[in-house]
Design a protein around this motif. Structure first.
Motif, PDB file in Angstrom:
ATOM      1  N   PHE A 150      -9.816  36.789  61.251  1.00 27.33           N
ATOM      2  CA  PHE A 150     -11.202  36.442  61.548  1.00 27.33           C
ATOM      3  C   PHE A 150     -11.713  35.489  60.481  1.00 27.33           C
ATOM      4  O   PHE A 150     -11.112  35.335  59.411  1.00 27.33           O
ATOM      5  N   LEU A 151     -12.827  34.846  60.767  1.00 26.99           N
ATOM      6  CA  LEU A 151     -13.462  33.974  59.792  1.00 26.99           C
ATOM      7  C   LEU A 151     -14.403  34.786  58.922  1.00 26.99           C
ATOM      8  O   LEU A 151     -15.209  35.577  59.431  1.00 26.99           O
ATOM      9  N   HIS A 152     -14.287  34.619  57.619  1.00 24.06           N
ATOM     10  CA  HIS A 152     -15.170  35.329  56.700  1.00 24.06           C
ATOM     11  C   HIS A 152     -16.621  34.953  57.023  1.00 24.06           C
ATOM     12  O   HIS A 152     -16.951  33.771  57.153  1.00 24.06           O
ATOM     13  N   PRO A 153     -17.505  35.960  57.170  1.00 21.26           N
ATOM     14  CA  PRO A 153     -18.885  35.676  57.578  1.00 21.26           C
ATOM     15  C   PRO A 153     -19.655  34.757  56.640  1.00 21.26           C
ATOM     16  O   PRO A 153     -20.635  34.130  57.064  1.00 21.26           O
ATOM     17  N   VAL A 154     -19.246  34.665  55.379  1.00 26.72           N
ATOM     18  CA  VAL A 154     -19.974  33.828  54.413  1.00 26.72           C
ATOM     19  C   VAL A 154     -19.229  32.524  54.123  1.00 26.72           C
ATOM     20  O   VAL A 154     -19.789  31.435  54.230  1.00 26.72           O
ATOM     21  N   THR A 155     -17.956  32.614  53.766  1.00 24.61           N
ATOM     22  CA  THR A 155     -17.207  31.432  53.338  1.00 24.61           C
ATOM     23  C   THR A 155     -16.542  30.676  54.479  1.00 24.61           C
ATOM     24  O   THR A 155     -16.184  29.509  54.315  1.00 24.61           O
ATOM     25  N   GLY A 156     -16.330  31.335  55.629  1.00 24.83           N
ATOM     26  CA  GLY A 156     -15.638  30.700  56.736  1.00 24.83           C
ATOM     27  C   GLY A 156     -14.130  30.661  56.580  1.00 24.83           C
ATOM     28  O   GLY A 156     -13.421  30.114  57.438  1.00 24.83           O
ATOM     29  N   GLU A 157     -13.591  31.253  55.511  1.00 23.76           N
ATOM     30  CA  GLU A 157     -12.148  31.290  55.303  1.00 23.76           C
ATOM     31  C   GLU A 157     -11.492  32.276  56.269  1.00 23.76           C
ATOM     32  O   GLU A 157     -12.117  33.222  56.734  1.00 23.76           O
ATOM     33  N   ASP A 158     -10.200  32.040  56.557  1.00 29.19           N
ATOM     34  CA  ASP A 158      -9.437  32.977  57.376  1.00 29.19           C
ATOM     35  C   ASP A 158      -9.125  34.234  56.574  1.00 29.19           C
ATOM     36  O   ASP A 158      -8.583  34.148  55.463  1.00 29.19           O
ATOM     37  N   PHE A 159      -9.459  35.397  57.128  1.00 31.11           N
ATOM     38  CA  PHE A 159      -9.114  36.688  56.546  1.00 31.11           C
ATOM     39  C   PHE A 159      -8.281  37.460  57.553  1.00 31.11           C
ATOM     40  O   PHE A 159      -8.401  37.233  58.766  1.00 31.11           O
ATOM     41  N   ILE A 160      -7.459  38.399  57.082  1.00 35.15           N
ATOM     42  CA  ILE A 160      -6.688  39.253  57.981  1.00 35.15           C
ATOM     43  C   ILE A 160      -6.827  40.700  57.517  1.00 35.15           C
ATOM     44  O   ILE A 160      -6.596  41.015  56.346  1.00 35.15           O
ATOM     45  N   LYS A 161      -7.249  41.564  58.426  1.00 37.21           N
ATOM     46  CA  LYS A 161      -7.430  42.988  58.143  1.00 37.21           C
ATOM     47  C   LYS A 161      -7.117  43.783  59.409  1.00 37.21           C
ATOM     48  O   LYS A 161      -6.833  43.223  60.461  1.00 37.21           O
ATOM     49  N   GLY A 169     -21.687  44.343  68.833  1.00 32.75           N
ATOM     50  CA  GLY A 169     -21.165  43.005  68.590  1.00 32.75           C
ATOM     51  C   GLY A 169     -20.463  42.849  67.268  1.00 32.75           C
ATOM     52  O   GLY A 169     -20.112  41.727  66.891  1.00 32.75           O
ATOM     53  N   MET A 170     -20.255  43.962  66.544  1.00 30.75           N
ATOM     54  CA  MET A 170     -19.637  43.907  65.216  1.00 30.75           C
ATOM     55  C   MET A 170     -18.394  44.783  65.161  1.00 30.75           C
ATOM     56  O   MET A 170     -18.185  45.668  66.007  1.00 30.75           O
ATOM     57  N   LEU A 171     -17.570  44.554  64.127  1.00 28.23           N
ATOM     58  CA  LEU A 171     -16.365  45.337  63.870  1.00 28.23           C
ATOM     59  C   LEU A 171     -16.338  45.755  62.414  1.00 28.23           C
ATOM     60  O   LEU A 171     -16.914  45.080  61.554  1.00 28.23           O
ATOM     61  N   PHE A 172     -15.654  46.863  62.130  1.00 29.58           N
ATOM     62  CA  PHE A 172     -15.443  47.322  60.760  1.00 29.58           C
ATOM     63  C   PHE A 172     -13.966  47.138  60.452  1.00 29.58           C
ATOM     64  O   PHE A 172     -13.100  47.724  61.108  1.00 29.58           O
ATOM     65  N   MET A 173     -13.665  46.305  59.444  1.00 33.46           N
ATOM     66  CA  MET A 173     -12.294  45.924  59.116  1.00 33.46           C
ATOM     67  C   MET A 173     -11.902  46.480  57.745  1.00 33.46           C
ATOM     68  O   MET A 173     -12.722  46.488  56.821  1.00 33.46           O
ATOM     69  N   MET A 174     -10.646  46.928  57.632  1.00 32.17           N
ATOM     70  CA  MET A 174     -10.149  47.426  56.356  1.00 32.17           C
ATOM     71  C   MET A 174      -8.725  46.932  56.133  1.00 32.17           C
ATOM     72  O   MET A 174      -7.954  46.729  57.082  1.00 32.17           O
ATOM     73  N   GLY A 175      -8.359  46.765  54.857  1.00 28.45           N
ATOM     74  CA  GLY A 175      -6.988  46.436  54.503  1.00 28.45           C
ATOM     75  C   GLY A 175      -6.159  47.698  54.358  1.00 28.45           C
ATOM     76  O   GLY A 175      -6.670  48.753  53.996  1.00 28.45           O
TER      77      GLY A 175
END
Length: 284
Positions: free
Chosen positions: A114-125, A220-226
């Motif tokens: 997903f795209l980080h909500p602030v930075t727009g970087e790709d994150f994976i969780k 409309g939201m998700l909770f993501m964890m590593g």
């Protein structure tokens, strides 16, 4: 026989034009493929160990959840000051319901980019909480809708203390500050989510993120964890340059299904560091 400068010049220009057209169509086809089907992704950090290791290379399935602005690539070339955000290209998709075309919700337990909500970087969780869920962590134990998830001991995750990946990251260890070249250990548990999805998680020690309040996931939201729970910046931290917070469904890029290639070294060209046992490895 005399040469014809005009003919030669025309031939050169024609050849250059054909090359330009070939490059244009190749880039266009690659861009469409990347936008609609699969996006390459390198694992840059250890937040998803041991499911994903630094240096794993995978393709993200963009068809899994439908399409949003996040499906379009961002174009950033710092040297020339070019910064085109995905929303600049495909922001119109935000007008659709939940911000997605042909959209579907992820399943709990999916590993998603997903795209980080602030930075727009790709994150994976990993997707842990769906809209309406109540999520909490107590003494390191995940609780979903007031019920602790099942966990079983899965032994010890061991790795060599060394610089990992292009960023030269050092792993954190349960067995203290070990020296370079020594064995770094973490406790490994198998966690089974309410829908039956099982995966390994790692534990280093007791820290603030092991005890949280209750998070109620908004619509409309998700909770993501590593999976590397003590070494993951995820939805337990509010959305800042470092935190993630709740992740909008519209920010989903796609689902990670399989590792295609893996290298333990700081360069993929260092073939002696390739992890052959992880080639085409399915992601649980």
């Amino acid at each position: 026989m005399a040469s014809n400068p005009e003919a030669e010049s025309g031939g050169i220009l024609s050849g250059i034009w054909e090359t330009v057209k070939t490059i244009f169509w190749a880039l266009l086809i690659a861009g469409v493929f990347r936008t609609l089907f699969f996006q390459p992704f390198w694992i840059p950090s250890g937040s998803m160990k041991d499911t994903l290791l630094i240096g794993d290379f995978l393709f993200v399935n963009k068809m899994a959840y439908g399409y949003s602005y996040a499906s379009c690539p961002s174009i950033r070339i710092d040297r020339i000051g070019l910064d085109i955000d995905a929303e600049d290209i495909c922001g119109w998709l935000g007008d659709e319901e939940d911000g997605r075309l042909f959209g579907s919700m992820p399943d709990r337990g999916d590993v998603a980019v997903f795209l980080h909500p602030v930075t727009g970087e790709d994150f994976i969780k990993r997707v842990i909480g769906l809209p309406g869920d109540r999520i909490q962590v107590t003494d390191g134990r995940l609780i979903i809708n007031d019920t602790p998830v099942e966990v079983e001991d899965a032994g010890t995750f061991s790795e060599v203390m060394e610089l990992q990946g292009p960023q030269g990251l050092q792993p954190r260890c349960r067995n203290g500050a070990v020296g370079m070249g020594s064995i770094c250990e973490k406790t490994r548990l198998t966690e089974t989510l309410p829908n039956g999805v099982s995966h390994d998680i790692l534990n280093i020690g007791t820290q603030a993120s092991d005890n949280t309040g209750v998070y109620t996931v908004p619509e409309g939201m998700l909770f993501m964890m590593g999976d590397n729970r003590d070494n993951s910046t995820d939805s337990r931290v509010p959305p800042t340059a470092r935190g993630v917070g709740y992740v909008p469904v519209a920010d989903l890029v796609g689902r990670a299904d399989r590792v295609m290639f893996s290298s333990a070294g700081r360069s993929m060209l260092a073939f002696w560091t390739w992890r052959g046992d992880r080639f085409f490895h399915a992601i649980d």
